[in-house]
Design a protein around this motif. Structure first.
Motif, PDB file in Angstrom:
ATOM      1  N   MET A   9       2.287  -5.812 -22.656  1.00 50.39           N
ATOM      2  CA  MET A   9       3.299  -6.795 -23.020  1.00 50.39           C
ATOM      3  C   MET A   9       3.961  -7.377 -21.776  1.00 50.39           C
ATOM      4  N   TYR A  13       4.047 -11.235 -21.336  1.00 56.64           N
ATOM      5  CA  TYR A  13       5.314 -11.960 -21.201  1.00 56.64           C
ATOM      6  C   TYR A  13       5.397 -12.714 -19.882  1.00 56.64           C
ATOM      7  N   SER A  88      -4.031  -9.619 -23.933  1.00 57.77           N
ATOM      8  CA  SER A  88      -3.649  -8.944 -22.691  1.00 57.77           C
ATOM      9  C   SER A  88      -4.671  -9.217 -21.586  1.00 57.77           C
TER      10      SER A  88
END
Length: 159
Positions: A9, A13, A88
């Motif tokens: 994450m 992000y 990812s």
């Protein structure tokens, strides 16, 4: 597993935030109220004949030299970052590619012969530190964070 999700994450992000930031900067470059005319003695005189470099030339927020092509590149690179957020692996690849490309662009901005990306886009002045800063952040999430050791989970069945 929780550490792995946090790591993924973070990369995702990072790609999303850089993507949104660049897309917003690219769109802002088309808003006349946010772009000021170059100061006297700038890299391009106001009375220069029209060419690809002078099209839309100005200073975004009065700080960052920009032009039409520079704005388009920011929108495209930002859009790719937003799309890379969806996986990812894509985010890691985006962060790594972005870090390498923007570090090279920051270095080019320091060299007088390459400060205009060979006559296409302005990458001098405040663009140098902005490109170096975003490259450093993307490099951390693309190269450093994935190599941090994480605890191994035992997935073998119990006997």
């Amino acid at each position: 597993m929780d550490n792995m999700n946090r790591e993924n994450m973070g990369q995702r992000y990072c790609a999303l935030i850089i993507g949104i930031l660049l897309a917003v900067i690219g769109v802002a470059g088309f808003v006349p109220g946010l772009v000021s005319l170059p100061p006297t003695g700038a890299a391009i005189p106001v009375d220069t004949s029209p060419n690809i470099y002078s099209a839309g030339f100005g200073y975004l927020f009065g700080l960052f030299p920009t032009n039409l092509l520079h704005n388009i590149v920011h929108i495209v690179v930002g859009s790719v970052g937003i799309v890379a957020y969806t996986s990812s692996g894509g985010a890691r690849l985006y962060n790594r590619g972005f870090a390498i490309a923007y570090a090279l662009i920051a270095i080019m901005g320091l060299l007088p012969v390459a400060q205009t990306t060979f006559g296409l886009m302005p990458i001098f002045g405040n663009n140098v530190w902005f490109n170096a800063l975003t490259a450093t952040v993307a490099g951390y999430f693309g190269f450093v964070q994935p190599t941090q050791t994480m605890p191994q989970m035992n997935t073998s069945p119990r006997s």
